[in-house]
Design an enzyme around this catalytic site. Structure first.
Site, mmCIF file in Angstrom:
data_model
loop_
_atom_site.group_PDB
_atom_site.id
_atom_site.type_symbol
_atom_site.label_atom_id
_atom_site.label_comp_id
_atom_site.label_asym_id
_atom_site.label_seq_id
_atom_site.Cartn_x
_atom_site.Cartn_y
_atom_site.Cartn_z
ATOM 1 N N GLN A 207 0.817 -1.206 0.000
ATOM 2 C CA GLN A 207 0.000 0.000 0.000
ATOM 3 C C GLN A 207 0.857 1.264 0.000
ATOM 4 O O GLN A 207 0.327 2.366 -0.110
ATOM 5 C CB GLN A 207 -0.893 0.029 1.238
ATOM 6 C CG GLN A 207 -1.898 -1.087 1.320
ATOM 7 C CD GLN A 207 -2.587 -1.143 2.679
ATOM 8 O OE1 GLN A 207 -2.558 -2.166 3.350
ATOM 9 N NE2 GLN A 207 -3.209 -0.066 3.110
ATOM 10 N N ARG A 320 -4.259 7.711 17.492
ATOM 11 C CA ARG A 320 -5.545 7.771 16.791
ATOM 12 C C ARG A 320 -6.660 7.159 17.641
ATOM 13 O O ARG A 320 -7.823 7.560 17.539
ATOM 14 C CB ARG A 320 -5.436 7.064 15.445
ATOM 15 C CG ARG A 320 -6.665 7.213 14.575
ATOM 16 C CD ARG A 320 -6.370 7.966 13.308
ATOM 17 N NE ARG A 320 -7.587 8.359 12.613
ATOM 18 C CZ ARG A 320 -7.611 8.944 11.423
ATOM 19 N NH1 ARG A 320 -6.484 9.247 10.820
ATOM 20 N NH2 ARG A 320 -8.742 9.274 10.857
ATOM 21 N N ARG A 352 -7.240 -1.333 9.140
ATOM 22 C CA ARG A 352 -8.414 -0.514 8.791
ATOM 23 C C ARG A 352 -9.002 0.189 10.028
ATOM 24 O O ARG A 352 -9.517 -0.448 10.948
ATOM 25 C CB ARG A 352 -9.458 -1.426 8.163
ATOM 26 C CG ARG A 352 -10.570 -0.709 7.433
ATOM 27 C CD ARG A 352 -11.473 -1.721 6.762
ATOM 28 N NE ARG A 352 -12.331 -1.132 5.753
ATOM 29 C CZ ARG A 352 -13.055 -1.844 4.895
ATOM 30 N NH1 ARG A 352 -13.013 -3.162 4.923
ATOM 31 N NH2 ARG A 352 -13.827 -1.244 3.999
ATOM 32 N N THR A 452 -3.160 11.824 10.414
ATOM 33 C CA THR A 452 -2.806 12.723 11.513
ATOM 34 C C THR A 452 -1.360 13.183 11.407
ATOM 35 O O THR A 452 -0.989 14.200 11.994
ATOM 36 C CB THR A 452 -3.066 12.047 12.871
ATOM 37 O OG1 THR A 452 -2.463 10.752 12.873
ATOM 38 C CG2 THR A 452 -4.553 11.898 13.119
ATOM 39 N N GLU A 723 -12.538 3.398 5.857
ATOM 40 C CA GLU A 723 -12.500 2.984 7.258
ATOM 41 C C GLU A 723 -13.795 3.189 8.053
ATOM 42 O O GLU A 723 -14.149 2.332 8.862
ATOM 43 C CB GLU A 723 -11.354 3.722 7.968
ATOM 44 C CG GLU A 723 -9.993 3.310 7.476
ATOM 45 C CD GLU A 723 -8.903 4.232 7.991
ATOM 46 O OE1 GLU A 723 -7.906 3.733 8.527
ATOM 47 O OE2 GLU A 723 -9.055 5.460 7.852
#
Length: 771
Positions: A207, A320, A352, A452, A723
């Site tokens: 990814q 997060r 995810r 973030t 997500e």
């Protein structure tokens, strides 16, 4: 009235995934399908057999003597740095350097003529260890004084002490939230071909091509321009292919350069699950003050996570979790802290939601607990605590919620799912007694969209228009089955007003678009769609200037219409117009770029605007539970989800459906288990239970909020979808809780740890019966 022509496959229309037909016919080419050049070698990792210990000796002679083996790799064979840490902390060696820190850590690599020969030889090594104490559990790590793998975060707003001092009611509890394996259909794989001047080209199922590029260069001791990473597609990723491919690409590249031959590495499923990171499991403690109406006055929470032996992405993941610990609810006074704990397990990584789901779990458990304590429907408690108007719109990280549609989303689902009447019917059914009990729950989601890490919120794209009018599209995002390429191609088609089949989608490569961000954080379409639009707009603007000069027309009289260009009163077919532009030496290629505006984050202060906007959703689940066995069935699920003005409703709906089922698996059946010797025992389909077709609710109603339009100027006013739907599945364990709670007149919250496996449901039922 004559119907106006339209392009085929523009934005806001249902278009099939560009590779859907290839997936089902077997024509889709994955990394393992690439034709191997003559002389291709195969690599296999030799993994540690103890969870923690010093390496006393390592006899690899039996490995080298095995049939088909050309050589082995150890840390001494690394020409650059023996490290693939994504955070630059130099704490994640490719091959263990004198000490192993988890069972299954790579110690050496075998290079052989065939994959089978490499796999067999890897088990012949004789490694002697001086075993050391170890911990695999987050509570045990805290009790043993293990360190944090990275600095904790604290978010605080208001005066928590005064909030608790004035609070009338109080709940203090802990809960465990399990981890999750990515279980992508295509496992980790890398295929490296050496070139001249120490160059190497690697096909990787990743990814994050740019990170793999930098890691391979770091390991080889060469600049990034000597490494090219190619990705056409992945057979699933879910975050497991953000940092985890670094190891495999590095091993393949080192071997390719050492032996001067192509090298492929594809671990089997067991080794893949043992040696790669997973979703972090959490131990969450919460202390809550609330009034008699169920409205929260103060919250304090501690989020401790099993992070593994190195930092990997545990810092941002645990950060997060705190960002989403409020979910949809306003906390007047709040203090949240993270504890990213080191353990002697594989380092956990992105998955995810990236820690967000674990934070949302805590918020929903708090609402559930308050509901049972007050004898209220937990939905009413939720609605009483929703973010609202002025004075109730500031998050724990001090971002104002300005696009709140919670009331409408939840209200519409509550009505369309007939929640109130069904809840009464469920209670009436349970009142009859009996073994089977039912439960129903409706839960919301508010999920912030952006990385973030602010610098990741950028993307590039490359668009070529060839002189026959066909278009070549390349961008920095990666396709893992989610339909990103299709959406971005739709944007280009829409910008140039040509049919979608004129746009050729090509594989991601660091040789075309550099410095790409990971396809993660649900931002793939937001970032790459805008970058591709920027490139296409540059070409369109050049074409307008060319036409204005050639035909002596004002620029506003040059209009791009479906597959034609209107030049004053004359229309020219797209291909004819492009040929004219080419003959006039108009530049028909452009590199596009986009960076998300208006976001910032000060981690030290715990303040900022880390998210560009929020996506919202709600889901309602009804379940039936056998209270004598703990087995259950999800009878019905209703979902209403917000994707803004959808780029492709069909693809977005598929993402919502898939996200819900994957979330349901995490919350109900997927359980990771380490034994007392530090070994992961759930490392294959036989021991790790993902949802299958029969687990899909018999009635599964999924709808998009078609009225929603993103308030921010995102790509065609759409919203991210990857997500947020994952967390909609929290309605399932909440419904299970209601079914179990019926055994004691709904007077006590069952407080199910997650995943809510049948065993845990049964134990909770027995606990209530005996209590």
């Amino acid at each position: 009235m004559t119907e106006q022509p339209t392009i085929r496959g523009g934005v806001h229309t249902d278009e099939r995934h560009d590779s859907a037909h290839k997936h089902v016919t077997g024509q889709a080419v994955y990394t393992d399908d690439i034709l191997e050049p003559h002389g291709t070698l195969h690599a296999c990792l030799g993994l540690s057999t103890v969870p923690h210990g010093k390496i006393i000796s390592m006899d690899l002679a039996p490995v080298l003597a095995a049939p088909g083996v050309l050589g082995v790799l150890t840390k001494e064979d690394i020409p650059g740095h023996n490290d693939v840490s994504p955070t630059g902390l130099n704490d994640e060696p490719i091959f263990a350097d004198g000490e192993v820190q988890f069972h299954g850590q790579p110690v050496f690599g075998v290079i052989a003529e065939t994959r089978e020969a490499a796999r067999r030889a890897a088990h012949l090594a004789k490694v002697e260890y001086d075993e050391l104490p170890f911990v695999t559990d987050v509570r045990a790590a805290m009790d043993a004084g293990y360190p944090h793998v990275t600095a904790p975060l604290k978010l605080e707003r208001g005066d928590v002490k005064s909030g608790f001092d004035t609070g009338k009611n109080r709940i203090t509890n802990t809960m465990r939230v399990g981890g999750q394996d990515h279980f992508y259909l295509e496992g980790q794989i890398a295929f490296a071909i050496p070139g001249e001047d120490r160059d190497v080209t690697v096909w990787s199922s990743t990814q994050h091509p740019s990170e793999v590029q930098h890691m391979v260069a770091h390991v080889l001791g060469v600049p990034s321009n000597a490494v090219t990473i190619n990705v056409r597609r992945m057979g699933g990723g879910f975050g497991g292919k953000e940092t985890q491919p670094n190891l495999f690409a590095a091993v393949a590249a080192v071997a390719a350069q050492k032996f001067g031959r192509p090298v492929k590495i594809r671990p089997d499923r067991d080794d893949d699950m043992v040696a790669t990171g997973k979703r972090h499991d959490f131990l969450i403690s919460y202390d809550v003050a609330y009034d008699d109406d169920g409205r929260i006055q103060a919250v304090e929470g501690e989020f401790a996570a099993r992070c593994g032996f190195s930092s990997d992405l545990s810092g941002p993941v645990t950060d997060r979790a705190l960002f989403h610990a409020d979910n949809a609810y306003f906390y007047p006074h709040v203090r949240l802290t993270s504890r990213p704990m080191k353990t002697n397990t594989v380092s956990n990584t992105a998955f995810r939601g990236f820690g967000g789901p674990q934070g949302v779990v805590a918020a929903e458990r708090i609402m559930e607990e308050i509901g049972y304590a007050l004898g209220k429907d937990p939905l009413d408690v939720r609605k009483a605590n929703f973010y609202g108007g002025e004075g109730r719109d500031l998050t724990p990280y001090h971002q104002q919620v300005t696009d709140n549609i919670l009331d409408r989303i939840v209200g519409e689902l509550e009505e369309s799912a007939d929640y109130r009447a069904r809840r009464e019917a469920v209670k009436a059914f349970n009142a009859q007694g009996g073994v089977i009990r039912k439960g129903i729950a409706l839960t919301p989601v508010k999920f912030g969209i952006s990385f973030t890490a602010t610098h990741y919120n950028q993307a590039g794209a490359l668009v070529h228009v060839y002189n026959d009018g066909s278009v070549h599209l390349n961008h920095g995002g990666t396709e893992m089955g989610q339909g990103l390429n299709t959406k971005v191609a739709q944007v280009v088609a829409d910008t140039l007003q040509i049919d979608l089949d004129h746009v050729k989608i090509t594989g991601t490569t660091t040789g075309k678009v550099p410095n790409t961000s990971a396809t993660a954080a649900s931002s793939g379409s937001d970032l790459n769609g805008m970058a591709a639009a920027n490139a296409a707009e540059q070409i369109r603007d050049r074409l307008i200037k060319f036409a204005a000069e050639k035909y002596s027309l004002p620029e506003d009289q040059i209009v791009f219409e479906p597959n034609t260009v209107l030049l004053g009163n004359e229309r020219k077919p797209w291909a004819v117009f492009i040929k004219e532009a080419y003959m006039a030496r108009v530049h028909l290629s452009a590199a596009g770029f986009y960076k998300t505006p208006g976001i910032h984050w000060d981690r030290a202060a715990g303040k900022g605007r880390p998210f560009y906007y929020y996506a919202y959703g709600a889901a309602c689940a009804e379940v039936s539970v056998d209270t004598l066995t703990g087995e259950y069935v999800v009878d019905r699920v209703d979902v209403l989800h917000d994707v803004g003005k959808s780029l492709n409703p069909a693809l977005d709906k598929g993402q919502v459906e898939g996200g819900f089922i994957q979330g349901m698996g995490w919350l109900t059946t997927e359980e990771l288990w380490w034994d007392d010797k530090g070994r992961l025992r759930t490392h294959a389909p036989s021991t790790y239970k993902i949802p299958v077709a029969s687990d899909v609710p018999e009635e599964f109603n999924v709808n998009l909020a078609s009225w929603s339009v993103n308030a921010e100027p995102t790509i065609r006013r759409s919203k991210a979808v990857g997500e947020p739907p994952f967390m909609l599945a929290l309605c399932v364990p909440e419904a299970l809780s209601m079914a179990v709670a019926s055994l004691k007149g709904y007077r006590e919250c069952p407080r199910l740890d997650l995943p809510a496996t049948p065993e845990r449901v049964l134990l909770a039922a027995e606990r209530l019966r005996q209590g």
